[in-house]
Design an enzyme around this catalytic site. Sequence first.
Site, PDB file in Angstrom:
ATOM      1  N   CYS A 143      -5.226 -17.213  -4.860  1.00  0.00           N
ATOM      2  CA  CYS A 143      -5.708 -17.689  -3.662  1.00  0.00           C
ATOM      3  C   CYS A 143      -5.409 -16.996  -2.407  1.00  0.00           C
ATOM      4  O   CYS A 143      -6.169 -17.023  -1.551  1.00  0.00           O
ATOM      5  CB  CYS A 143      -5.032 -19.198  -3.599  1.00  0.00           C
ATOM      6  N   SER A 161       1.493   8.336   1.899  1.00  0.00           N
ATOM      7  CA  SER A 161       1.145   7.405   3.051  1.00  0.00           C
ATOM      8  C   SER A 161       2.088   7.312   3.772  1.00  0.00           C
ATOM      9  O   SER A 161       3.207   7.203   3.473  1.00  0.00           O
ATOM     10  CB  SER A 161       0.510   5.950   2.574  1.00  0.00           C
ATOM     11  N   ALA A 162       1.680   7.315   5.455  1.00  0.00           N
ATOM     12  CA  ALA A 162       2.699   7.374   6.252  1.00  0.00           C
ATOM     13  C   ALA A 162       3.300   5.808   6.467  1.00  0.00           C
ATOM     14  O   ALA A 162       4.447   5.656   6.691  1.00  0.00           O
ATOM     15  CB  ALA A 162       2.077   7.789   7.520  1.00  0.00           C
ATOM     16  N   ASN A 202       3.505  -0.749  -6.843  1.00  0.00           N
ATOM     17  CA  ASN A 202       3.860  -1.476  -5.513  1.00  0.00           C
ATOM     18  C   ASN A 202       4.333  -3.089  -5.920  1.00  0.00           C
ATOM     19  O   ASN A 202       4.925  -3.594  -4.909  1.00  0.00           O
ATOM     20  CB  ASN A 202       2.454  -1.435  -4.762  1.00  0.00           C
ATOM     21  N   GLN A 232       4.509   4.317  -3.153  1.00  0.00           N
ATOM     22  CA  GLN A 232       5.486   3.248  -2.983  1.00  0.00           C
ATOM     23  C   GLN A 232       6.850   3.926  -2.839  1.00  0.00           C
ATOM     24  O   GLN A 232       7.819   3.443  -2.353  1.00  0.00           O
ATOM     25  CB  GLN A 232       5.312   2.211  -3.798  1.00  0.00           C
TER      26      GLN A 232
END
Lengths: 435, 137
Positions: free
Chosen positions: A371, A209-210, A161, A189
Amino acid sequence: MIYLDYAATSPILPEAKKAMLDVLDNFPGNASALHTPGHRAHEIIETARADIARLIGAQPHEIIFTSGGSESNNTVTNIFAGQSVAVSAIEHASVLESARARCNCIEIPVNKYGEIKDSFFESIKRNSYENSAASEPCNDRCERASSRKNLSLISIMLANNELGTIQDIKHLAKLAHQYGALFHTDATQALGKIPINVKDLDVDYTTISAHKIGGPVGIGALYVKDGTPFTPLIIGGHQEHGKRAGTYATANIAGFGAAAKYAYKHNTPKLYAEKIAPLRDELASRILKEIPFSNINGSLSKRFSSRTLAPPAVAGALRFARARKRECPLEKHLDNLPNILNVSFEAAEGESIQLYLDAKADIAISTGSACAAGDGKPSHVIMATTNDAEVAHSSIRFSLGLDTTKQDIDEVMKILPDIINNLQQISTIKMKGAK
Amino acid sequence: MTTKQESQDWVYSAKVKEHFLNPRNFLMGDESKFTHDTEGIVGNPICGDQMKMFLKIKDDKITDIKWKTYGCASAIASTSALSQLAKGKTLDEALKITAKDIDDYLGNLPKHKFHCSVLGHEALEAAIKNYRDQKDH
């Protein structure tokens, strides 16, 4: 706004939205019920399942709906709870951390491009068949190499990813099977970006994943090859043939199905290769050419010459000339996703770059820097590939979608060189090669 | 190219954003361009944040201050804020500036960002300590 964070999530496709609204407007019942509204929901779900299965070359009954990629990955590591598993060091946290929590977890190292090397498998062979003592140092999270004996599962993502690095999954799955382990790949991905056929890859489990392909957030799936061991993660209902309890999320499933249908019908991997990869390459070339002390991370960097310490103008021109020679959008061997560019800038911190782009030019990109994530740790992916925290803190990721245009790239390049220059000028870190 | 108007849409407070976009007293490029009496550095790029303060001091008073930062938006904003707070103060007054003062000045940093402002304060302390050590020798 110029959105270049498609790998985080992508806008919903009109087709997916319509499919979802149709469901919401027409109140299908509980798909498990026998009455007419229930049956209608059941039909919607099975149509979506077939569309999703077709996109990855699976049989519909091999697809289990989940709440998303993280649940799919957790489901897989849960099957192997208490057993020895090996996962790549650059897996998504939902594989890496759940495997560490549940299994005897060995991390598979990657090279500087984020690629798995065969040597890892040779070491498994050595250890599992000869049962030799541990020969390699391990970090505190992983077991000693001797635990590679009876390795049950190997999990390696199809495409990373953060870097876009693609693994040779067909080859890796074959090696895993030779050593008696089952194979899982997280294709979240890769879905819709490159062709995927789970039968050709010969994997046992695949996560998808959608919302990375224009479907809704909150729905994903797990491919489980026929006859492969399975233990449900969520128990308490007969849904999905007892493999995943819980009332069907009919609207989400319809949206996922519509997005999968769109990807199949429009052959989105071809669109990405022809339209988006050249834009990504142009952005990469221009960054290297126009921004001093910039570096590409991951497998894409192979295509561009390594940075030299020559004066930026000369180095940039050389690099550009080399990059142009290799202007070929469809490569024989795909080694990186067509839509991801991970780049680092010496002495410029990632979150600051991200927020300047956001505040000054309304450009949305992503960073794996500490961060931004708020956990004080640099990206484990860049650390695994470079072992250099400074590079990890100074990297950003552009991820393009099918709507990305050349104008978007031009807008980025209007402002990015100045942002980087300002940050480098006020930085406490001196650029390498700087006078 | 337009700048966002609605600061409440932004991840940090309006004051943080303002200091991030228009930092005060930063030192561009070569450090030797700014003649200073002392400097102090704190943090580590490995951890993601590093700050360096450069002070001009006359009669125990900070007459001018410049800084450099490698770090995130709130690190830049908090170093900028600190430089504003410290300018013109005596060394003893400057040493009394706390992390909370910086946080209050900026209208509260998110909790996980708080270490950034503490860091700037330590760089100032280090610079003043260096100055006093030099004088003692």
